[in-house]
Motif scaffolding. Structure first.
Motif, short mmCIF file in Angstrom:
data_model
loop_
_atom_site.label_atom_id
_atom_site.label_comp_id
_atom_site.label_asym_id
_atom_site.label_seq_id
_atom_site.Cartn_x
_atom_site.Cartn_y
_atom_site.Cartn_z
N LYS A 230 1.08 -13.63 -2.40
CA LYS A 230 0.58 -12.65 -1.46
C LYS A 230 0.09 -11.41 -2.21
O LYS A 230 0.77 -10.91 -3.09
CB LYS A 230 1.67 -12.23 -0.47
CG LYS A 230 2.17 -13.36 0.41
CD LYS A 230 3.24 -12.85 1.35
CE LYS A 230 3.78 -13.97 2.25
NZ LYS A 230 4.84 -13.47 3.15
N THR A 231 -1.10 -10.95 -1.84
CA THR A 231 -1.62 -9.71 -2.39
C THR A 231 -1.05 -8.55 -1.58
O THR A 231 -1.14 -8.55 -0.36
CB THR A 231 -3.16 -9.68 -2.32
OG1 THR A 231 -3.68 -10.80 -3.02
CG2 THR A 231 -3.71 -8.40 -2.91
N SER A 232 -0.45 -7.60 -2.24
CA SER A 232 0.24 -6.53 -1.53
C SER A 232 -0.60 -5.27 -1.37
O SER A 232 -0.21 -4.35 -0.64
CB SER A 232 1.54 -6.18 -2.26
OG SER A 232 1.25 -5.75 -3.58
N SER A 233 -1.72 -5.18 -2.06
CA SER A 233 -2.52 -3.96 -1.98
C SER A 233 -4.00 -4.28 -2.13
O SER A 233 -4.39 -5.40 -2.53
CB SER A 233 -2.09 -2.96 -3.07
OG SER A 233 -2.29 -3.53 -4.36
N ARG A 234 -4.82 -3.29 -1.83
CA ARG A 234 -6.26 -3.43 -1.95
C ARG A 234 -6.84 -2.08 -2.37
O ARG A 234 -6.21 -1.03 -2.18
CB ARG A 234 -6.85 -3.87 -0.61
CG ARG A 234 -6.69 -2.83 0.49
CD ARG A 234 -7.15 -3.36 1.83
NE ARG A 234 -6.89 -2.38 2.90
CZ ARG A 234 -6.94 -2.69 4.19
NH1 ARG A 234 -7.23 -3.93 4.58
NH2 ARG A 234 -6.69 -1.76 5.11
N ARG B 81 -8.62 1.37 -2.24
CA ARG B 81 -8.74 2.34 -1.15
C ARG B 81 -10.20 2.51 -0.72
O ARG B 81 -10.51 2.64 0.46
CB ARG B 81 -8.17 3.68 -1.62
CG ARG B 81 -8.36 4.82 -0.64
CD ARG B 81 -7.56 4.63 0.62
NE ARG B 81 -7.41 5.90 1.35
CZ ARG B 81 -6.82 5.99 2.51
NH1 ARG B 81 -6.32 4.92 3.11
NH2 ARG B 81 -6.70 7.17 3.10
N GLU C 198 -1.38 -8.92 6.51
CA GLU C 198 -2.61 -9.15 5.77
C GLU C 198 -2.27 -9.56 4.34
O GLU C 198 -1.23 -9.20 3.79
CB GLU C 198 -3.47 -7.89 5.75
CG GLU C 198 -4.08 -7.56 7.09
CD GLU C 198 -5.12 -6.46 6.99
OE1 GLU C 198 -5.71 -6.32 5.90
OE2 GLU C 198 -5.34 -5.75 7.99
N GLY C 199 -3.17 -10.31 3.74
CA GLY C 199 -3.01 -10.70 2.35
C GLY C 199 -2.23 -11.96 2.15
O GLY C 199 -2.11 -12.46 1.04
N GLU D 140 -4.20 0.96 -1.89
CA GLU D 140 -3.40 1.20 -0.71
C GLU D 140 -2.70 -0.09 -0.31
O GLU D 140 -3.21 -1.18 -0.56
CB GLU D 140 -4.27 1.71 0.44
CG GLU D 140 -5.31 0.72 0.93
CD GLU D 140 -6.15 1.27 2.06
OE1 GLU D 140 -5.87 2.39 2.51
OE2 GLU D 140 -7.09 0.57 2.50
N GLU D 141 -1.53 0.05 0.28
CA GLU D 141 -0.79 -1.12 0.72
C GLU D 141 -1.51 -1.79 1.88
O GLU D 141 -2.06 -1.12 2.77
CB GLU D 141 0.63 -0.74 1.14
CG GLU D 141 1.51 -0.29 -0.01
CD GLU D 141 2.93 -0.04 0.45
OE1 GLU D 141 3.22 -0.28 1.64
OE2 GLU D 141 3.75 0.38 -0.38
N LEU D 142 -1.49 -3.10 1.88
CA LEU D 142 -2.07 -3.84 2.99
C LEU D 142 -1.16 -3.73 4.22
O LEU D 142 0.07 -3.70 4.09
CB LEU D 142 -2.24 -5.31 2.62
CG LEU D 142 -3.36 -5.65 1.64
CD1 LEU D 142 -3.27 -7.12 1.25
CD2 LEU D 142 -4.72 -5.37 2.27
N GLU E 289 -3.50 -15.15 0.02
CA GLU E 289 -4.54 -14.82 -0.93
C GLU E 289 -4.03 -15.10 -2.33
O GLU E 289 -2.93 -14.73 -2.70
CB GLU E 289 -4.92 -13.34 -0.79
CG GLU E 289 -5.59 -13.03 0.53
CD GLU E 289 -6.02 -11.58 0.60
OE1 GLU E 289 -6.05 -10.93 -0.44
OE2 GLU E 289 -6.34 -11.12 1.71
#
Length: 431
Positions: A333-337, A339, A312-313, A306-308, A316
């Motif tokens: 930048k991390t764009s997702s994590r 779910r 956030e992120g 899922e998108e952050l 990172e």
């Protein structure tokens, strides 16, 4: 050797073992649904599973975009067992749930309560109004009033054997008003350090042996009890039922059992599974004691991202010498994590699983039919069915009955009525 009892489900539509078959209220809704011929409990253990809502979760997602929608099943620990209040978004699902937090004894209590409630309701409708005892003429009961309960269990070989005995004891105690079967779930992909036993022939064989012995012991005990009653001239079975009532209706008092399989993806896995069944047939006197196979469980090791939220992120993955890499957009930048929390990976179900499930059912049906010792085994087809078209496809490839999981979570028990309506042709339902 006497052939194993036949699994009979009519109409041939039911729920699979899933989080939406956890509580008494869940099972009551399924039991009262006129479009189902059986109810499957969520998979349980003798002592229940240590459910942690911060770790064990599920989510719906769009199978076309892989984007999740709504809320995770346990956003703050509320509704962990049933997913109450979850907003369904997307036709597919991903879960890293374990088994039910409720122990086997709780489900046996639920079932006994539901069949007694149904019996009392039937007596009221018939005008007897007694509401006591367990005697009932099978011929007076319509399809939902004698609906089959499939108790889904797991554990070690010895534990599932004990589970079977407890289910058989319930059947002996309450008699004809409870039609019961046991599904042994050997296919959950979400238990760390415990790979699904149905992927390995030796492990699978140990379960088959343990269940065959448990069933044979239960049958011997029932025969001995019937013999003792005949000797004293009572002529009645456990719970006050008359044995001839059951035999006169052609009802087998034994409890059929079967195995729930994982998705198999190559010929060697199918051959391993069927070989184990045939080996068990040899050990059991020539006929495999398994009555049914449920195919298939979820496909493990799947990941939904899922998108952050904005903000956030940031930062990172930043560091000297780091460039664009996995999980980064090139700006550090991390764009997702993931779910799901916990293991992050989970078992996938819903429409993306449907083609694989169809292939499993078709292949198993062909291999089971190839030998007389396994030809009697029926298949409950599960995987991605949510409408009449999916139901028809499962039946076309050899499923004797069709189970629904993800679509039940999305739509509730109304999905079964939708499937039944889709099977109508000129007022007649073509199951």
């Amino acid at each position: 050797m006497k052939p194993p009892p036949t699994l009979r489900i009519h109409p041939p539509l039911l729920n699979s073992a899933n989080p939406w078959a956890t509580t008494l209220e869940d099972l009551r809704a399924l039991h009262e649904c006129p479009s189902t011929g059986a109810v499957t409990t969520r998979t349980t253990l003798l002592q229940g599973f240590p459910h942690d809502p911060a770790v064990h979760q599920y989510s719906f997602f769009d199978p076309l975009t892989c984007e999740p929608g709504g809320e995770v099943s346990t956003p703050s620990g509320a509704g962990a067992e049933t997913g109450a209040g979850v907003k369904s978004a997307g036709a597919a699902s991903l879960n890293n749930m374990g088994y039910s937090p409720l122990a086997l004894g709780a489900y046996l209590g639920f079932i006994e309560r539901l069949v007694v409630e149904r019996k009392i309701g039937t007596e009221t409708e018939m005008g007897t109004g007694t509401g006591t005892g367990m005697e009932m003429e099978m011929g007076t009961v319509d399809r939902e009033k004698t609906k089959l309960f499939i108790v889904s269990v797991t554990g070690s070989p010895d534990e599932v054997a004990l589970c079977y005995k407890q289910v058989a004891n319930l059947r002996a105690r309450v008699g004809a008003v409870a039609r019961l079967a046991v599904e042994v779930n050997l296919s959950c992909p979400n238990i760390p350090g415990k790979p699904p036993p149905a992927y390995e022939g030796g492990a699978l064989g140990r379960y088959l042996d343990a269940l065959a012995r448990a069933a044979a012991e239960a049958d011997a005990n029932a025969d001995a009890e019937a013999g003792m009653e005949a000797d004293v001239g009572e002529g009645t079975g456990a719970g006050g039922r008359k044995k001839e009532e059951m035999e006169g209706e052609g009802e087998d008092e034994r409890v059929p059992w079967g195995v729930k399989t994982p998705p198999y993806t190559h010929a060697g896995q199918f051959d391993m599974f069927v070989s184990a069944l045939r080996s068990d047939a040899t050990a059991s006197g020539g006929t495999c004691p398994v009555s049914f196979v449920t195919a298939t469980n979820t496909l493990g090791s799947c990941l939904v991202l899922e998108e952050l939220p904005e903000g956030e992120g940031e930062g990172e993955g930043e560091g000297e010498g780091e460039g664009e890499g996995e999980g980064e957009d090139g700006n550090g930048k991390t764009s997702s994590r993931p779910r799901l929390a916990g293991s992050e990976l989970g078992g996938m179900a819903g429409p993306p699983l449907h083609p694989l499930a169809l292939g499993n059912v078709a292949t198993l049906r062909r291999l089971l039919d190839a030998a007389p010792e396994t030809r009697h085994i029926r298949i409950i087809g599960v995987g991605g069915v949510g409408d009449a078209a999916g139901y028809r496809r499962m039946r076309d490839v050899g499923a004797a009955a069709v189970g629904v999981g993800t679509a039940l979570g999305r739509k509730g028990v109304a999905v079964f009525g939708e499937i039944e309506d889709g099977l109508r042709n000129g007022g007649e339902v073509r199951w």
